[in-house]
Design a protein around this motif. Sequence first.
Motif, PDB file in Angstrom:
ATOM      1  N   ARG A 178      -6.841  -3.733  -0.668  1.00  0.00           N
ATOM      2  CA  ARG A 178      -7.344  -3.596   0.703  1.00  0.00           C
ATOM      3  C   ARG A 178      -6.981  -4.801   1.559  1.00  0.00           C
ATOM      4  N   ALA A 179      -7.111  -5.989   0.992  1.00  0.00           N
ATOM      5  CA  ALA A 179      -6.768  -7.198   1.740  1.00  0.00           C
ATOM      6  C   ALA A 179      -5.277  -7.240   2.034  1.00  0.00           C
ATOM      7  N   ALA A 180      -4.457  -6.895   1.044  1.00  0.00           N
ATOM      8  CA  ALA A 180      -3.006  -6.926   1.231  1.00  0.00           C
ATOM      9  C   ALA A 180      -2.579  -5.972   2.336  1.00  0.00           C
ATOM     10  N   GLU A 181      -3.178  -4.793   2.375  1.00  0.00           N
ATOM     11  CA  GLU A 181      -2.857  -3.842   3.434  1.00  0.00           C
ATOM     12  C   GLU A 181      -3.223  -4.416   4.797  1.00  0.00           C
ATOM     13  N   ALA A 182      -4.384  -5.032   4.891  1.00  0.00           N
ATOM     14  CA  ALA A 182      -4.824  -5.610   6.158  1.00  0.00           C
ATOM     15  C   ALA A 182      -3.915  -6.747   6.610  1.00  0.00           C
ATOM     16  N   LEU A 183      -3.325  -7.464   5.650  1.00  0.00           N
ATOM     17  CA  LEU A 183      -2.472  -8.614   5.972  1.00  0.00           C
ATOM     18  C   LEU A 183      -1.031  -8.209   6.293  1.00  0.00           C
ATOM     19  N   GLY A 184      -0.652  -6.967   5.967  1.00  0.00           N
ATOM     20  CA  GLY A 184       0.691  -6.526   6.337  1.00  0.00           C
ATOM     21  C   GLY A 184       1.554  -6.008   5.212  1.00  0.00           C
ATOM     22  N   ALA A 185       0.973  -5.733   4.045  1.00  0.00           N
ATOM     23  CA  ALA A 185       1.760  -5.137   2.962  1.00  0.00           C
ATOM     24  C   ALA A 185       2.037  -3.677   3.272  1.00  0.00           C
ATOM     25  N   GLY A 186       3.184  -3.183   2.825  1.00  0.00           N
ATOM     26  CA  GLY A 186       3.552  -1.801   3.080  1.00  0.00           C
ATOM     27  C   GLY A 186       3.541  -0.919   1.857  1.00  0.00           C
ATOM     28  N   GLU A 187       3.366  -1.510   0.674  1.00  0.00           N
ATOM     29  CA  GLU A 187       3.412  -0.729  -0.560  1.00  0.00           C
ATOM     30  C   GLU A 187       2.792  -1.557  -1.671  1.00  0.00           C
ATOM     31  N   ILE A 188       2.234  -0.865  -2.670  1.00  0.00           N
ATOM     32  CA  ILE A 188       1.608  -1.549  -3.800  1.00  0.00           C
ATOM     33  C   ILE A 188       2.254  -1.081  -5.098  1.00  0.00           C
ATOM     34  N   MET A 189       2.696  -2.026  -5.909  1.00  0.00           N
ATOM     35  CA  MET A 189       3.172  -1.753  -7.260  1.00  0.00           C
ATOM     36  C   MET A 189       1.995  -2.070  -8.183  1.00  0.00           C
ATOM     37  N   LEU A 190       1.386  -1.041  -8.746  1.00  0.00           N
ATOM     38  CA  LEU A 190       0.120  -1.201  -9.457  1.00  0.00           C
ATOM     39  C   LEU A 190       0.320  -1.131 -10.969  1.00  0.00           C
ATOM     40  N   ASN A 191       0.226  -2.289 -11.597  1.00  0.00           N
ATOM     41  CA  ASN A 191       0.394  -2.398 -13.040  1.00  0.00           C
ATOM     42  C   ASN A 191      -0.969  -2.346 -13.727  1.00  0.00           C
ATOM     43  N   CYS A 192      -0.958  -2.322 -15.039  1.00  0.00           N
ATOM     44  CA  CYS A 192      -2.202  -2.385 -15.808  1.00  0.00           C
ATOM     45  C   CYS A 192      -1.896  -3.060 -17.140  1.00  0.00           C
ATOM     46  N   ILE A 193      -2.449  -4.251 -17.331  1.00  0.00           N
ATOM     47  CA  ILE A 193      -2.164  -5.024 -18.540  1.00  0.00           C
ATOM     48  C   ILE A 193      -2.601  -4.267 -19.789  1.00  0.00           C
TER      49      ILE A 193
END
Length: 573
Positions: free
Chosen positions: A480-495
């Motif tokens: 949510r913070a990244a989107e608000a700051l200007g990110a356009g996409e999320i690469m979502l990993n899971c350890i």
Amino acid sequence: MGSDAKKKVTVSLLDYGAGNVRSVRNAITSCGYEIVDITHPSQIDDASVIIFPGVGSYHSAMDVLKREGYDDALRGYLAADRPYLGICLGMQTLFESSEETNEAGHVGDPLPGLGVIPGRVVKFDETKRSVPHIGWNGVVRLQDSPAMRYVSGASGESSGGGGEVYFVHSYYAPITSENEKWVLTRTTYEGQEYVSSVQRGNVCATQFHPEKSGAAGLNFIRGFLESVEDGTLSNTKPIPNNPDEHTQLVKRVVVALDVRSNDSGDLVVTKGDQYDVREKDEDAKTGRGGVRNLGKPVQLASRYYEEGADEIAFLNITSFRQGVIEDMPMLQVLEEASKCIFVPLTVGGGIRSYTDPESGKVYSALEVASRYFRAGADKVSIGSDAVYAAEEYYKNGKKQGGSSSIEAISQVYGVQAMVISIDPKRVYVNSPDDVDNKLHAVVELDESQKGPNGEKFCWYQCTVKGGRESRDICAVAVARAAEALGAGEIMLNCIDMDGQCKGFDHALMTAVSGAVTIPVIASSGAGRAGHFADVFRETSVQAALAAGMFHRKEVEISEVKRDMESNGIRARI
């Protein structure tokens, strides 16, 4: 070739200094054409054909055009109906204005464009669809153009059912009665019809990126330039519009290449379980196994391009031993890869502010990212810095500080160029009441995912430094913070799922994709073709990524896409 053979036209490239223009150059040269760079407005009038690859943000493009004096020269060139191909922003700048935010990041009066095409560029409604519009979509033709002579489908047919092209944008040009005669193709994104390319006379432009659209895009560039040479470019004719015909954004299959130096200093693609990339057999001298070598980065990436990968991500998993500015091997990987790979390239790892240990000079994250863009990257991915930026964002009461690498890069290159890589791990709890931190979103798990003591809930704790250090913030909060700051996409990993080959973590994917409006790429856990269809069917992610199963040739990309199609999930075949 005979002495009387016709000499190919020379392309004048208007490279205003932002974004990945190297791929456009490589696409033009791969079609057999030479390029001359426009470095002064006076060269515009002398050009035989101009290609304007507008990569980045609208305000940055128009600011440069005005500051360098290109805007008036371009208006004169276009008014004379001379051959022109604009790409992405090169199309949007043709319109009268754009609603894209100004440089300070605040919405103000519409920013004026070149004013060639009537209408205003507006933003997609984020309440109805993910924004940016990223990925492969079709086009419906409204004109028959010689520029599309080599594009799949007979004259007048749409490519809505195949031959998709690559889009990456947050703003679009609506089709209006004032500009409808300009519309070459239209495209549908989640119910919204918009202009995906224009042509009138010899002036042509695309919202999609032909240089990133594989064979279909190269065929478009080739057809456009050959039409300029034989003088037929302006011979267009309208095609009856079928309002019931629509296109669809397909789900993307992304291949990741973890790149690092081996013990001999050579760059290799490697892969391991939960970040352990060394072979189990120990060397007698060093007492440790060598770095697992699955191939050379460019050769392996080229193979995946030929096999149908929709995107390729180079992940610099150690940032090597030197700073990014001196990290010439990775820059060379991008430069070489972009010569033969015409789908989007993402690079991640070490994109942050950096101080040169010898000179003491400080390079900003923006300067580091700029080097990668100029070397051939279309998108850059940051990990640890995004977590730190999110922590600061919440500390400041959810206010943008303007100093994060996310803000700096997205303001110049556009949000579509900024990918956030999140590496979380599960923290199991018995009840949502066990967590009182507002930055810990609790997720309910199904029977197969319960904790070691039968816990039915967890929160996903973010890590930094390649998973070696945990932070007191969850993946949902960072997204949510990244989107608000200007990110356009999320690469979502899971350890927890990495290297397990048991499928993606659907609970995590659902939690994050449901909390943001930007696209999410599922990562970590794929071990068979069906895992892609599973995550697309059960979550709202737009893309899914795998590495090891492709590297080891356990599963082919074509097998994944066939399985997707058999399950009713559109893929780019």
